[in-house]
Each structure stands twice: as structure tokens, then as C-alpha cells.
Design an enzyme around this catalytic site. Structure first.
Site, PDB file in Angstrom:
ATOM      1  N   ALA A 110      60.596  -0.014  88.165  1.00 52.86           N
ATOM      2  CA  ALA A 110      60.583  -0.254  86.721  1.00 52.86           C
ATOM      3  C   ALA A 110      59.996  -1.641  86.468  1.00 52.86           C
ATOM      4  CB  ALA A 110      61.996  -0.190  86.162  1.00 52.86           C
ATOM      5  N   LYS A 111      59.685  -1.933  85.242  1.00 48.76           N
ATOM      6  CA  LYS A 111      59.248  -3.291  84.889  1.00 48.76           C
ATOM      7  C   LYS A 111      59.449  -3.481  83.398  1.00 48.76           C
ATOM      8  CE  LYS A 111      57.170  -6.839  86.901  1.00 48.76           C
ATOM      9  NZ  LYS A 111      57.342  -7.197  88.319  1.00 48.76           N
ATOM     10  N   GLY A 112      59.707  -4.704  83.008  1.00 43.98           N
ATOM     11  CA  GLY A 112      59.873  -4.984  81.593  1.00 43.98           C
ATOM     12  C   GLY A 112      59.059  -6.188  81.195  1.00 43.98           C
TER      13      GLY A 112
END
Ligand code: GLU
Length: 473
Positions: A110-112
Site C-alpha cells: 500500500a502507499k499513501g
């Protein structure tokens, strides 16, 4: 897609590796349909929220992209930067899936990101913005100890992670494992020893593993041993600082150039990295430090043994790739080499230790932190004294049977039980060394696999495919 969108989303060598893999049709023993699924980002959430600051309402845009949920929680940092874009966040989420699979950390990717220039806001304002962002993510389970666990990235660190954890705790007071909702926290707020230095430490261990592999080292033409090797580092942020510090103080490498935003420092006898970092912390610039020159990225092209781009993506492109002299490049940043540059460098015979392996130390120690939070106990707390007593008795036994004295300088090392930091370093070193051996074996196993990036990609895809298959997908 997804797949196409992903492939056009970030022009880095990571993408190039996928294309090359496709073009070669290299048989990696994974069903094509499954490979397609692996390259699709599962979902991306875009949030716009307002925060009243300085007497007016400011709207912020944030992202959290989940690339693959073959393992949960999904894992990846949150970056704060003015140029954060959805497609970039998605590509970086994919990179996290591959990274985790490669180092055998049981997380999906994931990444934000938050579109913000953190330097333009005060600490108090950043705290309010971060807490508001956390509320938005929490509403949709995009932060949760069992499903989605953020971490630091560009523009964020311990401070932001502490705010996120605290806000999550307020929102979920009955959640037993709430501290595990985010990693990279300060020690006093549920963090783990060695997380701050972890990515830089991982770079050091990756280099040690590479230098210990004589077959691979030979391809660079470099002599054995890291001692006296000349190093250029770009970026003295968290990753670049610790990598440069450990390589120069523990492996006797000579860091001759540090390239920063405000200019560079050059010293052919070796830069004192700790002093330089202290200077930057006090003055906010490298200007004025001994060895200052106004040049920046041009210095990536200087003569050296090891080049470590540790700042941001796409700093080596087709415009400067052919001028790079270093035989060995370590991607400490995510995606610092463009697809075109990667090809040029490969044709020039350069060896690149790819980001998905080289900078995986951060997420590896995040994994240890998450486990610590779930087990609610510091690593080593139960067994340390038992170990010390056992080894103490052993030494006593040896000395009484032989009548000889146990060497004093070895006694402390033999008796002392592992503290948390020792265990973290041991786990990280083991991860980096064993992963390197697997990548290297793959690299040397087939002539179509021309570089370490491709090899790392193959290992990662195979592992992700295995977990999908075992789920019946
Ligand atoms: N942001 C770091 C990375 O890109 C760390 C991620 C994590 O610890 O979850 O690998």
C-alpha cells in the site's frame, strides 16, 4: 486496468523491468493471467478534507492506495510532498507489494500521500492536518492494525506517526492492538529500537552482502572489501544520512560527496557525516560547511566506486545516465533511475542494486515493530537474563575445568544477552543477507535475466503468485 494505467503511471526502471520481463516472455513459471492480476492495483481512495487554519479553510487532498491484499495488513508509508499524485502513489504501492514479498514480510502493498509542502506549515498546523487525515482514513478502515498499517516516507517521520497513532487510539479506545495501527513511531509511543535508522542500516547490510559475494562483485571490477571504497551520496535525509554514517564509521568507506538541495559538500579525504548532519540541522543548508560547492545533481557524474541516490525518484535519466562513472549504484530512494537510464546503465555494464531490495530495511523493521505491538512486550525482555546466566555458567565451567582465564575482552560479548536493538539488527541483517543470496542465485541462473532488478522482480512475482494460488485465485 489497471495494468496499463500502472505501467504508464511512473516512468522508472521498475516499470522498465516489467516491460522487459514481458518482452522476453521469460518463463518464470507463473500463469499469465495471474501475472496480470498481480500488476493491478486493487483500489485507491482519494480524500479531500478541509482544515480551518490561519483564519480560513484550507482543502487538502490525500491518497491511500492498496495494491494487493494477498497478505493483510497491507503496508506502506505516507508521504507529504507538494507533488504527490495518484498514479505515483499507486506505483509506489505496487513497489511495496514486491518489496514485502522479496524480504518475506507477510504484508500486502500500500502507499499513501498528502499533497502538502510541510515546510510551509507550523508544527501545530501539521498536527491538526495529520489528525484530520487520520480520521478520514480510519472511517474507511484505511488505517487499522489488521488491515492497513502506514509508516513514514518522504516528508514524514516519528512525529507524524505518533500523531497518527494517538488519533487512532482516541477513535478506537477499546482496540487492544491499537498501537499496531502504524509503524515508525517514537520508542516512547510504541516504537521499536532501530526503526529510524533501519532503511540506512539496510543499505549498509545490502552492500555488505554484495561485497561478500565474490562472483557478483567481480562484475563491477571493484576490489574486495568496503574499506576505502569511495562513495557519493545524494540526499542526507533519513536514509542517506544513516547509510553514509554507518558506511563511513563502521565499514571505513570514504564518503567524498554529499549532494543536497542547497549545494554539495566535497572532501576527497572523507566527509564527517555526523558533523555535516548537525550543521544542516542547525543551519537548514549545507552552505558554509567546509567543502561546500554550489553544484548539485551534476556531481552524480563524478568518479567514484559506489553511487547512492537517496533523495527522490528520477534523478538519473537519459540526460545524465551515460555520464555516470560509478560501477555500482545502490537505489536507496524509491525509483531514482528512469526506465531509459536503466537501459543505458545496463548497456554500460553498471551494476544496480535495486530499490525494491536495497531500501527494504525500513519495512522489515516495521514488521518487527508491528509484531512487538501485537505481542505487547519488548523483544528480549523474557529471555535476556536467562541467556546471560546460562552463558555466565558456561564460562565459569570452562575456567574451572581448564584452570585458564577466559579472555576478558570476549567475556562481555559471550555473556551479554540480546537487547532489543541487537535483536532488531540481527533480524535485519539476516533478512538482507539471505534475500541477497536468493536474488543473486536467480540473476546468475539464466542469461535472459540481465540484472538484479529483473531477478528481484522474478523472485517477488513468484512468491506473490504462490500466495494467490494457495488462496485458490
Ligand atoms: N516508506 C518506507 C518504504 O517505502 C517504509 C514502509 C513501511 O515501513 O511500511 O519502504
Amino acid at each position: 486496468m489497471a495494468r496499463k494505467a500502472f505501467l504508464t503511471s511512473i516512468r522508472t526502471s521498475f516499470e522498465q523491468a516489467i516491460c522487459t520481463l514481458e518482452a522476453l516472455g521469460h518463463d518464470i513459471g507463473v500463469d499469465k493471467g495471474l501475472v496480470n492480476q498481480i500488476f493491478s492495483a486493487n483500489s485507491t481512495y482519494v480524500v479531500r478534507f478541509g482544515v480551518r487554519l490561519r483564519g480560513e479553510m484550507h482543502t487538502f487532498t490525500g491518497y491511500r492506495s492498496v495494491h494487493s491484499e494477498h497478505f493483510e495488513p497491507v503496508k506502506g508509508g505516507i508521504r507529504y510532498a507538494p507533488n504527490v499524485k495518484q498514479n505515483e502513489v499507486e506505483a509506489l504501492a505496487a513497489l511495496m507489494s514486491f518489496k514485502c514479498a522479496l524480504v518475506e514480510v507477510p504484508f500486502g502493498g500500500a502507499k499513501g500521500g498528502l499533497v502538502i509542502d510541510p515546510r510551509k506549515w507550523s508544527e501545530g498546523e501539521l498536527e491538526r492536518i495529520t489528525r484530520r487525515f487520520t480520521q478520514e482514513l480510519s472511517k474507511r478502515d484505511l488505517i487499522s492494525p489488521s488491515q492497513n498499517v502506514p509508516a513514514p516516507d518522504i516528508g514524514t517521520g516519528e512525529r507524524e506517526m505518533a500523531w497518527i497513532a494517538d488519533e487512532y487510539l482516541k477513535l478506537h479506545p477499546a482496540e487492544l492492538n491499537a498501537w499496531a495501527c502504524v509503524t515508525g513511531k517514537p520508542i516512547s509511543r510504541g516504537g521499536i529500537e532501530g526503526r529510524t535508522e533501519a532503511t540506512g542500516r539496510g543499505i549498509q547490510y545490502a552492500l555488505r552482502a554484495f561485497f561478500d559475494n565474490t562472483r557478483d562483485l567481480k562484475k563491477t571490477g571493484l576490489s574486495s572489501g568496503l574499506a576505502k571504497k569511495r562513495v557519493i551520496v545524494q540526499g542526507l535525509g533519513n536514509v542517506g544520512f544513516y547509510a553514509a554514517l554507518f558506511l563511513s564509521t563502521e565499514d571505513d568507506a570514504i564518503v567524498t560527496h554529499v549532494i543536497e538541495r542547497s549545494g554539495s559538500i566535497v572532501n576527497q579525504n572523507g566527509i564527517n557525516i555526523q558533523k555535516l548532519r548537525d550543521y544542516i540541522n542547525t543551519n537548514g543548508t549545507v552552505e558554509g560547511f567546509p567543502g561546500f560547492v554550489p553544484e548539485g545533481t551534476k556531481l552524480l557524474e563524478e568518479q567514484t566506486d559506489i553511487l547512492i541516490p537517496a533523495a527522490k525518484e528520477l534523478v538519473i535519466t537519459e540526460t545524465n545516465a551515460s555520464s555516470i562513472k560509478a560501477p555500482l549504484i545502490v537505489e536507496a530512494a524509491n525509483g531514482p533511475i528512469s526506465a531509459e537510464a536503466d537501459k543505458i546503465l545496463l548497456d554500460m555494464g553498471k551494476i544496480i542494486i535495486p530499490d525494491m531490495y536495497a531500501n527494504a530495511g525500513g519495512v522489515t523493521v516495521s514488521y518487527f515493530e508491528w509484531i512487538k505491538n501485537l505481542s505487547h512486550i519488548r523483544f528480549g525482555r523474557m529471555q535476556r537474563r536467562v541467556e546471560e546466566a546460562r552463558f555466565g555458567a558456561l564460562i565459569e565451567g570452562i575456567t574451572s575445568v581448564t584452570g585458564a582465564k577466559f579472555p576478558k575482552h570476549l567475556e562481555k560479548r559471550a555473556i551479554e544477552g540480546g537487547k532489543e536493538i541487537d535483536l532488531v539488527r540481527s533480524g535485519l541483517e539476516d533478512t538482507m543477507r539471505s534475500t541477497y543470496e536468493v536474488i543473486s542465485e536467480t540473476w546468475n541462473s539464466h542469461q535472459d535475466i540481465k540484472d538484479l532488478r529483473m531477478a528481484a522482480m522474478i523472485v517477488a512475482i513468484k512468491r506473490i503468485a504462490q500466495s494467490y494460488s494457495s488462496m485458490g485465485i
